[in-house]
Scaffold this motif. Structure first.
Motif, PDB file in Angstrom:
ATOM      1  N   GLN A 129      39.593  41.073  44.688  1.00 22.03           N
ATOM      2  CA  GLN A 129      38.491  41.689  45.413  1.00 22.03           C
ATOM      3  C   GLN A 129      37.501  40.624  45.897  1.00 22.03           C
ATOM      4  O   GLN A 129      37.475  39.500  45.408  1.00 22.03           O
TER       5      GLN A 129
ATOM      6  N   THR B 187      45.963  40.494  58.371  1.00 18.74           N
ATOM      7  CA  THR B 187      46.430  41.668  57.622  1.00 18.74           C
ATOM      8  C   THR B 187      45.718  41.871  56.283  1.00 18.74           C
ATOM      9  O   THR B 187      45.874  42.932  55.662  1.00 18.74           O
ATOM     10  N   ILE B 188      44.957  40.868  55.810  1.00 20.29           N
ATOM     11  CA  ILE B 188      44.255  41.010  54.522  1.00 20.29           C
ATOM     12  C   ILE B 188      42.758  40.794  54.749  1.00 20.29           C
ATOM     13  O   ILE B 188      42.353  39.821  55.387  1.00 20.29           O
ATOM     14  N   GLU B 189      41.949  41.681  54.231  1.00 19.75           N
ATOM     15  CA  GLU B 189      40.505  41.614  54.448  1.00 19.75           C
ATOM     16  C   GLU B 189      39.856  40.462  53.682  1.00 19.75           C
ATOM     17  O   GLU B 189      40.316  40.061  52.611  1.00 19.75           O
TER      18      GLU B 189
ATOM     19  N   GLN C  93      46.094  40.038  47.814  1.00 24.31           N
ATOM     20  CA  GLN C  93      45.996  41.504  47.853  1.00 24.31           C
ATOM     21  C   GLN C  93      45.458  42.089  46.550  1.00 24.31           C
ATOM     22  O   GLN C  93      44.899  43.194  46.552  1.00 24.31           O
ATOM     23  N   THR C  94      45.619  41.364  45.455  1.00 28.41           N
ATOM     24  CA  THR C  94      45.173  41.894  44.161  1.00 28.41           C
ATOM     25  C   THR C  94      43.800  41.354  43.763  1.00 28.41           C
ATOM     26  O   THR C  94      43.374  41.538  42.620  1.00 28.41           O
TER      27      THR C  94
ATOM     28  N   LEU D 164      48.218  36.198  57.688  1.00 27.09           N
ATOM     29  CA  LEU D 164      47.527  36.564  56.445  1.00 27.09           C
ATOM     30  C   LEU D 164      46.095  36.997  56.720  1.00 27.09           C
ATOM     31  O   LEU D 164      45.614  38.001  56.183  1.00 27.09           O
TER      32      LEU D 164
ATOM     33  N   ARG E 141      50.325  35.850  49.378  1.00 27.55           N
ATOM     34  CA  ARG E 141      49.983  37.174  49.895  1.00 27.55           C
ATOM     35  C   ARG E 141      49.685  38.157  48.757  1.00 27.55           C
ATOM     36  O   ARG E 141      48.665  38.852  48.784  1.00 27.55           O
ATOM     37  N   SER E 142      50.548  38.189  47.751  1.00 28.03           N
ATOM     38  CA  SER E 142      50.335  39.134  46.647  1.00 28.03           C
ATOM     39  C   SER E 142      49.084  38.770  45.847  1.00 28.03           C
ATOM     40  O   SER E 142      48.352  39.658  45.390  1.00 28.03           O
TER      41      SER E 142
ATOM     42  N   LYS F  92      37.483  35.768  49.819  1.00 25.81           N
ATOM     43  CA  LYS F  92      38.612  34.928  49.429  1.00 25.81           C
ATOM     44  C   LYS F  92      38.756  33.763  50.406  1.00 25.81           C
ATOM     45  O   LYS F  92      38.812  33.976  51.618  1.00 25.81           O
TER      46      LYS F  92
END
Length: 220
Positions: A42, A68-70, A39-40, A65, A35-36, A45
């Motif tokens: 761009q 909640t994450i683009e 999130q970091t 996941l 997850r981290s 993914k």
């Protein structure tokens, strides 16, 4: 910017992904740190998850996941699937699931997804089959729909399953909806004939070969 590929469930980057210059691959040894990492990062993914068996807990984690994450898409590469999980995956279209036997096509499938193609789970696991095949027009009544001249041709299996196969031949003689007879030797050494219908075709200009997606209409 290269597509970021995050790989978990294996300690090494698969060779098919190493060869793709447009991918930056990262091994994630502990899935709980994924997850981290996402999130970091761009851009686009791709998460590639290698599993012997896809369970509900995996389904829930990666669905969360993606929600909640683009710009995240999950590819599962699995050895086995239960019947209930197959049904669940057919209604939940946000994952792409490949059989372990299809790993050699992983880079091609990721590129197909990035180019907007819809990829669906194959009903049956396809395996490599090294024996050669012979293709000829079907002798069954519905085979009369074929064109007037189609020779008997030798072919090579790309893969094979209980209900279908991908076969390569050296000339573009067959078309979608043609009915064929496929003759080959099983791994046990038995010679069998199965009737099938061509569901799709593709010409490989580089190798000068035609790929045929064949659905079996009879069982070996």
């Amino acid at each position: 910017m290269n597509t970021q590929i995050f790989i978990t469930g294996t300690l090494t980057v698969p060779n098919v992904l190493k060869k793709e210059n447009s991918f930056d691959c990262h091994i994630i040894e502990n899935p709980y740190t994924l997850r981290s990492a996402l999130q970091t990062t761009q851009g686009e993914k791709i998460v590639v998850v290698f599993l012997p068996f896809l369970e509900v807990r995996h389904f829930d984690i990666y669905a969360f996941l993606q929600k909640t994450i683009e710009n995240v898409k999950t590819f599962f590469v699995v050895s086995e699937l239960s019947a209930p999980m197959k049904m669940k995956l057919k209604t939940f279209k946000d994952f792409i699931v490949l059989w372990k036997t299809e790993e050699a096509h992983l880079a091609k499938d990721i590129q197909a997804y990035l180019n907007g193609k819809n990829l669906e789970l194959r009903q049956d696991k396809r395996e490599v089959h090294e024996r050669r095949a012979m293709l000829s027009p079907s002798m069954l009544p519905f085979g009369t729909e074929n064109r007037s001249f189609q020779p008997i041709l030798g072919g090579a299996f790309e893969n094979i399953s209980l209900n279908g196969s991908c076969v390569k031949i050296k000339a573009p003689f067959y078309q979608k909806k043609d009915f064929i007879t496929l003759s080959y030797q099983t791994k046990e050494g038995e010679y069998v004939n199965v009737e099938g219908q061509v569901r799709w075709t593709k010409w490989d200009e580089k190798n000068q070969s035609q790929e045929l997606g064949v659905q079996f209409l009879t069982q070996a």
